[in-house]
Design an enzyme around this catalytic site. Sequence first.
Site, short mmCIF file in Angstrom:
data_model
loop_
_atom_site.label_atom_id
_atom_site.label_comp_id
_atom_site.label_asym_id
_atom_site.label_seq_id
_atom_site.Cartn_x
_atom_site.Cartn_y
_atom_site.Cartn_z
N ASP A 30 8.57 0.02 6.72
CA ASP A 30 8.60 1.37 6.15
C ASP A 30 9.68 2.18 6.88
O ASP A 30 9.79 2.14 8.10
CB ASP A 30 7.22 2.02 6.33
CG ASP A 30 7.05 3.26 5.47
OD1 ASP A 30 6.17 3.26 4.62
OD2 ASP A 30 7.80 4.25 5.69
N ILE A 31 10.44 2.94 6.11
CA ILE A 31 11.54 3.73 6.68
C ILE A 31 11.02 4.87 7.57
O ILE A 31 11.73 5.34 8.46
CB ILE A 31 12.45 4.28 5.55
CG1 ILE A 31 13.85 4.57 6.05
CG2 ILE A 31 11.84 5.49 4.86
CD1 ILE A 31 14.87 4.80 4.94
N ASN A 84 -1.80 3.19 -2.31
CA ASN A 84 -1.97 4.46 -3.01
C ASN A 84 -1.54 4.34 -4.47
O ASN A 84 -0.50 3.75 -4.76
CB ASN A 84 -1.10 5.54 -2.34
CG ASN A 84 -1.43 5.72 -0.86
OD1 ASN A 84 -2.59 5.64 -0.47
ND2 ASN A 84 -0.42 5.94 -0.04
N GLN A 91 0.61 8.60 -3.64
CA GLN A 91 1.71 7.68 -3.98
C GLN A 91 3.00 8.47 -4.18
O GLN A 91 3.06 9.37 -5.03
CB GLN A 91 1.39 6.88 -5.25
CG GLN A 91 2.46 5.83 -5.56
CD GLN A 91 2.12 4.97 -6.78
OE1 GLN A 91 1.25 5.32 -7.58
NE2 GLN A 91 2.80 3.85 -6.91
N HIS A 97 2.66 -0.96 -4.12
CA HIS A 97 2.92 -1.53 -2.79
C HIS A 97 1.71 -1.38 -1.90
O HIS A 97 0.89 -0.49 -2.09
CB HIS A 97 4.13 -0.85 -2.14
CG HIS A 97 4.00 0.65 -2.04
ND1 HIS A 97 4.29 1.49 -3.10
CD2 HIS A 97 3.58 1.45 -1.03
CE1 HIS A 97 4.09 2.74 -2.72
NE2 HIS A 97 3.64 2.74 -1.48
N PHE A 98 1.62 -2.28 -0.94
CA PHE A 98 0.60 -2.20 0.11
C PHE A 98 1.28 -1.79 1.41
O PHE A 98 2.38 -2.24 1.71
CB PHE A 98 -0.06 -3.56 0.33
CG PHE A 98 -1.10 -3.92 -0.71
CD1 PHE A 98 -2.44 -3.64 -0.50
CD2 PHE A 98 -0.72 -4.53 -1.88
CE1 PHE A 98 -3.40 -3.98 -1.45
CE2 PHE A 98 -1.67 -4.86 -2.84
CZ PHE A 98 -3.01 -4.58 -2.62
N HIS A 99 0.58 -0.94 2.16
CA HIS A 99 1.01 -0.61 3.53
C HIS A 99 0.17 -1.46 4.49
O HIS A 99 -1.06 -1.55 4.32
CB HIS A 99 0.67 0.85 3.87
CG HIS A 99 1.37 1.88 3.06
ND1 HIS A 99 2.37 2.67 3.57
CD2 HIS A 99 1.19 2.30 1.77
CE1 HIS A 99 2.78 3.53 2.64
NE2 HIS A 99 2.08 3.32 1.54
P1 5GP Z 1 3.39 5.83 -0.76
O1 5GP Z 1 3.08 7.22 -0.28
O2 5GP Z 1 4.10 5.84 -2.10
O3 5GP Z 1 2.19 4.93 -0.73
O4 5GP Z 1 4.36 5.23 0.32
C1 5GP Z 1 5.72 5.07 0.14
C2 5GP Z 1 6.31 4.66 1.47
O5 5GP Z 1 7.62 4.21 1.25
C3 5GP Z 1 6.38 5.79 2.49
O6 5GP Z 1 5.63 5.44 3.65
C4 5GP Z 1 7.88 5.92 2.78
O7 5GP Z 1 8.16 6.17 4.15
C5 5GP Z 1 8.43 4.59 2.33
N1 5GP Z 1 9.78 4.65 1.81
C6 5GP Z 1 10.27 5.56 0.91
N2 5GP Z 1 11.56 5.29 0.65
C7 5GP Z 1 11.88 4.19 1.38
C8 5GP Z 1 13.10 3.45 1.53
O8 5GP Z 1 14.13 3.74 0.94
N3 5GP Z 1 13.05 2.39 2.38
C9 5GP Z 1 11.93 2.02 3.05
N4 5GP Z 1 11.99 0.97 3.86
N5 5GP Z 1 10.76 2.71 2.93
C10 5GP Z 1 10.76 3.78 2.11
#
Ligand code: 5GP
Length: 135
Positions: A30-31, A84, A91, A97-99
């Site tokens: 995750d970035i 999410n 989300q 996606h899974f974290h």
């Molecule tokens: P969500 O809130 O949709 O479940 O999580 C999305 C995740 O994607 C966030 O934790 C965010 O930091 C990560 N993310 C968003 N854009 C990028 C990206 O360009 N590269 C990477 N590696 N992670 C990203």
Amino acid sequence: MADCIFCKIAKREIPSDVVYEDESTLAFLDISPASLGHTLVIPKAHAETLEKLNEKDLKSLIITVQKISKAISKISEGYNVLQNNKEVAGQIVHHAHFHIIPRKHGDGIHFNRPNPKFSEKETRQIIERIKTLLK
Ligand code: 5GP
Ligand code: ZN
């Protein structure tokens, strides 16, 4: 999908720190990690949310989630697996996606909070609605 950032990552059109890849899934850091090693696991094929994934991609995805979890379990004291769906649920990226978030005692990450109470009637009603939708 053309404008999807995770599709672009899957196609290597934008860079990411990939830790694992197979035919239909990709795992990368995750970035903006909640902890060191916070990993995202995606299907390479676009699907917005979990319920929209086809069975084949879903199976591959959960197998990769467990593979990453096995590695992370060896470098952490525990881990959270989060997923999410839709903005109301947090989300941000609309590609399923899974974290996988490595945890250690005292890391300050909190997901637990007091939950609301529901009446017996509300509970019975929701059970019936869910059961009906599953028929
Ligand atoms: P969500 O809130 O949709 O479940 O999580 C999305 C995740 O994607 C966030 O934790 C965010 O930091 C990560 N993310 C968003 N854009 C990028 C990206 O360009 N590269 C990477 N590696 N992670 C990203
Ligand atoms: Zn996508």
